[in-house]
Every structure is written in structure tokens, then in C-alpha cells.
Write a protein that holds these residues in place. Structure first.
Motif, mmCIF file in Angstrom:
data_model
loop_
_atom_site.group_PDB
_atom_site.id
_atom_site.type_symbol
_atom_site.label_atom_id
_atom_site.label_comp_id
_atom_site.label_asym_id
_atom_site.label_seq_id
_atom_site.Cartn_x
_atom_site.Cartn_y
_atom_site.Cartn_z
ATOM 1 N N ALA A 13 0.841 -1.185 0.000
ATOM 2 C CA ALA A 13 0.000 0.000 0.000
ATOM 3 C C ALA A 13 0.874 1.232 0.000
ATOM 4 O O ALA A 13 2.090 1.137 0.091
ATOM 5 C CB ALA A 13 -0.919 -0.015 1.214
ATOM 6 N N SER A 14 0.220 2.410 -0.085
ATOM 7 C CA SER A 14 0.997 3.621 -0.320
ATOM 8 C C SER A 14 1.899 3.986 0.860
ATOM 9 O O SER A 14 2.983 4.498 0.677
ATOM 10 C CB SER A 14 0.057 4.778 -0.619
ATOM 11 O OG SER A 14 -0.783 4.983 0.489
ATOM 12 N N GLN A 15 1.456 3.690 2.077
ATOM 13 C CA GLN A 15 2.247 4.103 3.237
ATOM 14 C C GLN A 15 2.971 2.929 3.884
ATOM 15 O O GLN A 15 3.431 3.016 4.997
ATOM 16 C CB GLN A 15 1.328 4.751 4.282
ATOM 17 C CG GLN A 15 1.032 6.213 4.017
ATOM 18 C CD GLN A 15 2.202 7.098 4.378
ATOM 19 O OE1 GLN A 15 2.679 7.091 5.491
ATOM 20 N NE2 GLN A 15 2.686 7.877 3.414
ATOM 21 N N TYR A 16 3.042 1.826 3.193
ATOM 22 C CA TYR A 16 3.592 0.645 3.841
ATOM 23 C C TYR A 16 4.526 -0.085 2.892
ATOM 24 O O TYR A 16 4.155 -0.397 1.771
ATOM 25 C CB TYR A 16 2.468 -0.286 4.268
ATOM 26 C CG TYR A 16 2.926 -1.379 5.187
ATOM 27 C CD1 TYR A 16 3.021 -1.164 6.558
ATOM 28 C CD2 TYR A 16 3.283 -2.623 4.694
ATOM 29 C CE1 TYR A 16 3.452 -2.142 7.405
ATOM 30 C CE2 TYR A 16 3.721 -3.621 5.539
ATOM 31 C CZ TYR A 16 3.805 -3.374 6.891
ATOM 32 O OH TYR A 16 4.232 -4.349 7.727
ATOM 33 N N VAL A 17 5.745 -0.324 3.332
ATOM 34 C CA VAL A 17 6.681 -1.077 2.513
ATOM 35 C C VAL A 17 6.609 -2.541 2.942
ATOM 36 O O VAL A 17 6.844 -2.882 4.089
ATOM 37 C CB VAL A 17 8.112 -0.567 2.691
ATOM 38 C CG1 VAL A 17 9.044 -1.323 1.779
ATOM 39 C CG2 VAL A 17 8.178 0.905 2.408
ATOM 40 N N LEU A 18 6.244 -3.355 1.984
ATOM 41 C CA LEU A 18 5.962 -4.742 2.327
ATOM 42 C C LEU A 18 7.098 -5.624 1.869
ATOM 43 O O LEU A 18 7.590 -5.487 0.757
ATOM 44 C CB LEU A 18 4.691 -5.144 1.588
ATOM 45 C CG LEU A 18 4.155 -6.521 1.898
ATOM 46 C CD1 LEU A 18 3.511 -6.518 3.259
ATOM 47 C CD2 LEU A 18 3.191 -6.942 0.837
ATOM 48 N N ASP A 19 7.538 -6.542 2.740
ATOM 49 C CA ASP A 19 8.503 -7.462 2.172
ATOM 50 C C ASP A 19 7.788 -8.709 1.680
ATOM 51 O O ASP A 19 6.713 -9.064 2.136
ATOM 52 C CB ASP A 19 9.679 -7.726 3.130
ATOM 53 C CG ASP A 19 9.371 -8.705 4.217
ATOM 54 O OD1 ASP A 19 9.416 -9.903 3.928
ATOM 55 O OD2 ASP A 19 9.101 -8.246 5.333
ATOM 56 N N GLU A 20 8.401 -9.283 0.689
ATOM 57 C CA GLU A 20 7.834 -10.398 -0.068
ATOM 58 C C GLU A 20 7.271 -11.495 0.837
ATOM 59 O O GLU A 20 6.166 -11.993 0.657
ATOM 60 C CB GLU A 20 8.955 -10.975 -0.938
ATOM 61 C CG GLU A 20 8.567 -12.116 -1.812
ATOM 62 C CD GLU A 20 8.017 -11.625 -3.130
ATOM 63 O OE1 GLU A 20 7.761 -12.460 -3.982
ATOM 64 O OE2 GLU A 20 7.833 -10.406 -3.285
#
Lengths: 283, 397
Positions: A13-20
Motif C-alpha cells: 500500500a501507499s504508506q507501507y513497505v511490504l517485504d515479499e
């Protein structure tokens, strides 16, 4: 889960860096219709994840903030006896006093069951509540239904919500509870990952500032004799403070002159220890 | 499918339930898992419910899908192997070069030191499959590099995984810090502190809580409802005696002191003493063991309820423990063997334990550890050991 919704995969999402890895876990939990239990240091984005999922899948987010004294019934529904008494005394409301159902208010879990759309239900900091709460909640989440004793009615979930549960590991959770959840532990982000995270929060951040503040931050996390290490939340606030201060020069960081330690270290022994070692630190 | 994997997990002590295994099968049937990487993540999130077991899981996974050793070879083992490889190299340079898949010419140019280092690096980044467990160590290193290793294809992207395949990630053992065994480290502080918090007195609930009783009785419509609470008990006094002499203790001293300092508020009194190897006539309040000596015999004046916690590796020459003037410091010739002093402390303080940072499976090989264990109950300096020790210290006679 319907065909249509299983196609909706979560990918950030726009405010969240997601790891795989985490993305996979979220998707598997959604497909298996299992609650996902997230553990991790405070400030590693457990709560943020639920927000991000809701945003990415365009679902409404319902947050249940668990409190230590909470009983499960509060999370399900409340029978508002006071209003009913009031109504019966004065009789000036449009509600039908003889109909108890009109005085039943849904709690957060109840709300997530009765809405027409599929929602994300975040049960935040489950470990604050006692074990009874957890055990009682199990059945409800397992069966996706609960009884309202006062009106002898069973509420069934129209749509199975996506359930995210977070825990700060203050207390250990019971085995039957764990058995019904998928589990993930969010490790503290690596520097490269943190780089991304900070950039999401400060898109226009100066590269030099980013580099130096991160280096200082990880150095400070590595400091010995610290009980509560600063986490992502503290870093973001700290960078915000650095950016807001007109007198701040990046050179100061390099020299080991680190301002706003109080933003990073919230416990007084930690603060004292940090102050002490920072003065001797070279970055 | 993967039943063996499941049972290996169970065998190594990860609490996995059949239900969760069935759920994993369900996930497999649903076609959610398409690669080994997926399987690694999915199986972990479904089967393993506590990050303390993540490290074990990683080891089992790497072992099962790759045939890696369940326990990583120790550094000295590696250097042993490297050395035997060097021997082999001297005997048969061609053969070794071929089996390692490197150019003989290249090896020829290296000095012996460079060679050893090169072999070591090769061994450490070893990713091919090995058979025969520990056996290949010391066989002369004919061909330490096996074949037919399983390579899960596909690259991982983004985030923490750093473009490694699942088995590689598993072999990284990222979660080692969360695992329960292995000596205490700074990162386990929080967990350890939680264990220590149990070091508070608990009595039976035998005192009437009048306010609450009145409240509950009113709630109960006048039917008497008695509420009891625990009677007040004094907080504990704790003495911490640390062996800060040898380098072997170096990594643990800071951790321990921080640990107990943070727990300080819950104790009535916390004293820290220092000694080297074992206790003779005196303990010291200052870490260099010079300025502030405290006579061991004076300890008798302290409250016998004090919890006496000794931390040390308990490894020394037997005479240091048993001989009359056994101390390796000449000024400490006290005329009484240290063993007697330890017995004296154990008698003075019925609640005493000894923490040992060396792994429990090495204890039987050190004579002095065995002797000291006869005096003090000894616990491993790990999260689990801490928990056991706290239970022991809080026992009711």
C-alpha cells in the motif's frame, strides 16, 4: 472465500513497505481464512499492516483495541440498559421499549460480522487481555457466530472478515489460541529495507540526511545496555524532528553530536546510557 | 506429503499439531504454494507459532530440503578440514583442484596461508549437499564437495530476503537470536527480563480484601461474597557474584549486569560481587578486584533468605578448587580450600544457584564443574536455564 475475492491479492500500500515474505503470509492466511497473528518489537509496523491491507484491498478497517480489563462480551455487543430505563421512564423516544433488540449495540467484532461488505478486523495488542478473553474469542472467530443472550438470538457473520491480531508478547498466548492462528514474527527491518520505509514517509528527504541518520540510528540500536531499543516509529519521529529543526546540520551527526535523543530513548536509564555512549560515538 | 518434514519438526521439539499439518495440506491443495520458497514461508506461518522456534525451523528446513548439517560445523572443525585439505593438496593437487572445481594453476600461486583461508571460505559458503554427517571430517578431505545438491530455483525479490532462495535464507539462521538455547545475548534481554520478573515472592491468598468484598457483596445483591488477596511480602534480596576473571566470561558480564540492574526495582536489595575462577577468602565489590574486598565469612551477617546467584564457567585447574592455597593470585593464600568456601556459602544461603555460560553438554568433561555441581545447583546461562533457576530460587521448601 468467493472466487472474486480470492483474486484480490495483497501486494502493498501507499504508506507501507511490504517485504515479499510477509505478503505471501498475508495472502495464504486470507486464502485459508485464518486469523493472522503478528508478533514483533513495538514499532515494527504490526498495526500498520492491517491498515495497509485494508487500503490495498479497498476494505473497511475495524479496529478493536484490546484493554487489560476487557471482557469478550464488550467486543461482541452491549446491552444498553440505561437508555432503555430512560426511555421507559420518559417515553419520548422513537424506540420500542418492549423490544430489547433496539437496545443492543454491536461491539467491534459484532460490527465486523453484521456489515454487508467484507472488512478487515484488527484486534490490536491481544496480549493485554487475560487468557479468558483469548480463549472465549477463539470459539467466536472459529464458528463466526455468537449468541446475544438477552434476546436469544445468534449473530452469524455475513462475510468472514480478514482478521489480523497483533501481540507485543507481554504475556504468552495460550496454545489452543495459537493453534487457530497463522503466525508471523516481524523482524526488525534491515538497513536497506529501512531506507525504503523512510522514503515512503519522507518522499523528498535529502539523501545525505537519510544516509547519516540511518547510520546513526543503527549504531544507536547496537548500543549495549539498552532495554528498549528505538524502533521504526522512533526513527520516523526523530527524522521528523531533525527536519523541523532549522539549526540542525548534518555535520553534527557525523561528529557524534546527536540531538533529540529523547525521541529515540523513552526510558530514563536508556536515555542516560545513550547520552553517555553517544558522546563517545563516531559515525 | 512432507510427513517426514513434519515429524522432524516434532522430533527437534517444535510443538506442531496435526491440525496445523492438515491445514498446510489444504493450502497445498488450494494451489497456493507453487515453489519451495512459498513452502518455506507457508509452512512456517502455519506450523510454527512462536518466533523462538524459527531458528530450529530454519535448521530443519535446510536439513530436510538441502541436506545441510543439522548443526553447523564449528569454526575449529572447519579449520581442521581446511588443514586436511591442505595436506591433500600437497599429496594430490590435481585431484583436489578437480573435486573443488577450481583451476590448479590458481591454487599453485597461493601461499599456504592463502590456501587455508581460501579453503575456509569455500567451506563456509558451502552450499552443495553433503552426505554422511560428521563423518567426512578428518577423512583426509578427499572430496568435501558433493554433488546433486538440491537447488530450489527462482529468485526471491525485495525486502529482507536479499535475493536468496528459501533454503539459503533458512541456512542464514536469521532467527538465531530468538531461539531459546545458546547463551544469553543482548537481544534476548527482553525475554530474559520477563523470566526474571517471576523472582517475586508469592504467598497464598489469605488476607481479606474488605473494600472489594463490600463491592462484590453489593453486586451480589447482599449475598456475602468474600474476596481474598495475597498478604504483603517483603521483596527479595539478591546477591550476584560474577566471575570476571577470564576472557571466557567477557561476553556475558555486561548482559548480566544490565539484566539485573533493570530488574533492580523489584528487589529490595541487589549486591554485585566479583571473583576470579572461584571464591576464596574474599569477594570484591569493584570489578578490578582491588579496592573493596568483602570477607566471605562476613556474609553470614546477611539475611539467609537472600538469593545468592553465582555466575561463572566453573572451569579451572582442580587444585584451584581443592588445594589449601589454591588461588592463582598469591595474595589470596587463605589457608582454606575454595571448595570449603563454596560449601559455606551454600549452607549460609539455602537459596543459591550457579549459572554457567558453557553449554550443558560440555559440563561432564570438566572436573571442576562436576565438583561445583555437588555444592550448587547449576543452570545453563540461557533463557530456559534462567527460567529453571528462577523456579528453583522461588521454590517453597
Amino acid at each position: 472465500m468467493t472466487q472474486e475475492s480470492s483474486n484480490r491479492m495483497f501486494s502493498g500500500a501507499s504508506q507501507y513497505v511490504l517485504d515479499e515474505e510477509l505478503a505471501k503470509i498475508v495472502n495464504i492466511s486470507m486464502a485459508l481464512e485464518m486469523p493472522l497473528l503478528l508478533k514483533g518489537e513495538p514499532g515494527t509496523g504490526k498495526t500498520m499492516l492491517a491498515h495497509a491491507i485494508a487500503e490495498a484491498l479497498h476494505m473497511r478497517l475495524i479496529v478493536l483495541n484490546v484493554k487489560s480489563s476487557m471482557k469478550l462480551i464488550e467486543a461482541l455487543y452491549q446491552y444498553d440498559t440505561l437508555t432503555r430505563l430512560n426511555d421507559s421512564r420518559f417515553g419520548d423516544s422513537s424506540r420500542d421499549v418492549s423490544n430489547i433488540e433496539e437496545y443492543i449495540k454491536m461491539g467491534k467484532i459484532g460490527q465486523s460480522f453484521v456489515t454487508d461488505e467484507k472488512v478487515v478486523l484488527l484486534i490490536d495488542e491481544i496480549d493485554k487481555a487475560d487468557t479468558d478473553f483469548q480463549d472465549d474469542m477463539l470459539d467466536v472467530l472459529d464458528q463466526m457466530e455468537f449468541d446475544i443472550i438477552e434476546i436469544d438470538k445468534t449473530i452469524q457473520a455475513k462475510n468472514r472478515p480478514v482478521i489480523i491480531i497483533t501481540s507485543n508478547a507481554k504475556k504468552s498466548l495460550s496454545d489452543p489460541f495459537l493453534g487457530r492462528c497463522n503466525f508471523h514474527h516481524i523482524a526488525f527491518p534491515e538497513p536497506e529495507m529501512m531506507n525504503e520505509i523512510v522514503k515512503v514517509h519522507f518522499p523528498d528527504i535529502d539523501r545525505e540526511l537519510l544516509e547519516h541518520s540511518l547510520r546513526a540510528f543503527y549504531k544507536m540500536r547496537d548500543m549495549r545496555n539498552i532495554e528498549k531499543k528505538p524502533a521504526t516509529r522512533e526513527l520516523i519521529n526523530w527524522i521528523r524532528a531533525l527536519k523541523a529543526d532549522p539549526d540542525f546540520r548534518i555535520k553534527d551527526l557525523v561528529k557524534g553530536n546527536i540531538p533529540y535523543l529523547g525521541v529515540l530513548f523513552k526510558k530514563s536509564p536508556d536515555y542516560a546510557a545513550a547520552l553517555n555512549s553517544v558522546s563517545r560515538m563516531r559515525i | 506429503m512432507f510427513t517426514n518434514f513434519f515429524y522432524t519438526l516434532k522430533q527437534v521439539g517444535i510443538p506442531v499439531s496435526p491440525t496445523s499439518f492438515l491445514r498446510l495440506q489444504k493450502a497445498l491443495n488450494m494451489g497456493l504454494i507453487t515453489s519451495v520458497d512459498d513452502f518455506y514461508t507457508a509452512a512456517r506461518t502455519i506450523l510454527v507459532k512462536n518466533e523462538r522456534y524459527f531458528d530450529l525451523y530454519d535448521q530443519v528446513f535446510a536439513h530436510h530440503f538441502k541436506g545441510a548439517e543439522l548443526k553447523e560445523p564449528e569454526e575449529y572443525e572447519l579449520s581442521e578440514i581446511a588443514r586436511s585439505m591442505l595436506d591433500q593438496w600437497l599429496k594430490d593437487p590435481k585431484g583436489l583442484a578437480r573435486s573443488m572445481g577450481i583451476d590448479e594453476e590458481k591454487l599453485n600461486k597461493m601461499t599456504p596461508e592463502e590456501l587455508i583461508k581460501y579453503f575456509l571460505d569455500r567451506l563456509k559458503e558451502q552450499t552443495e549437499e553433503h552426505h554422511g554427517g560428521g563423518k567426512w571430517i578428518g577423512t583426509g578431505g578427499t572430496s568435501p564437495v558433493g554433488h546433486s545438491g538440491y537447488h530450489p530455483g527462482g529468485m526471491r525479490v525485495g525486502g529482507i530476503s536479499r535475493n536468496k532462495s528459501a533454503t539459503k535464507v533458512a541456512m542464514d539462521r536469521r532467527y538465531r537470536d530468538y531461539s531459546q538455547d545458546g547463551p544469553l545475548t543482548q537481544s534476548q534481554m527482553g525475554e530474559a527480563l520477563k523470566r526474571l520478573r517471576n523472582l517475586v515472592p508469592v504467598g497464598p491468598k489469605d488476607v481479606l480484601d474488605i473494600d472489594n468484598t463490600i463491592y462484590q457483596t453489593m453486586k451480589n445483591a447482599g449475598e456475602i461474597e468474600l474476596v481474598f488477596e495475597k498478604s504483603l511480602k517483603d521483596r527479595l534480596k539478591v546477591i550476584l557474584a560474577i566471575d570476571n576473571g577470564g576472557w571466557s566470561m567477557e561476553p556475558y558480564i555486561g548482559v548480566l549486569q544490565t539484566l539485573f540492574n533493570y530488574a533492580r526495582a523489584q528487589f529490595k536489595d541487589l549486591k554485585t560481587f566479583f571473583f576470579h575462577n572461584t571464591i576464596y577468602e574474599k569477594l570484591w565489590e569493584d570489578p578490578p578486584r582491588v579496592k573493596k574486598p568483602v570477607k566471605v565469612t562476613d556474609l553470614v551477617r546477611l539475611d539467609p533468605e537472600t538469593r545468592f546467584i553465582i555466575v561463572g564457567d566453573a572451569s579451572m585447574a582442580p587444585y584451584e578448587l581443592m588445594a589449601k592455597n589454591g588461588s592463582i593470585h598469591w595474595e589470596e593464600q587463605s589457608g582454606e580450600p575454595s571448595y570449603k568456601r563454596l560449601q559455606f556459602i551454600a549452607q549460609t544461603f539455602p537459596y543459591s544457584v550457579w549459572f554457567n555460560p558453557t553449554p550443558v553438554n560440555e559440563w561432564p568433561y570438566t572436573r571442576t564443574i562436576n565438583m561445583i555441581r555437588e555444592v550448587f545447583p547449576m543452570f545453563e546461562l540461557t533463557i530456559d536455564g534462567l527460567e529453571q533457576a528462577v523456579n528453583y530460587l522461588m521454590r517453597r521448601n
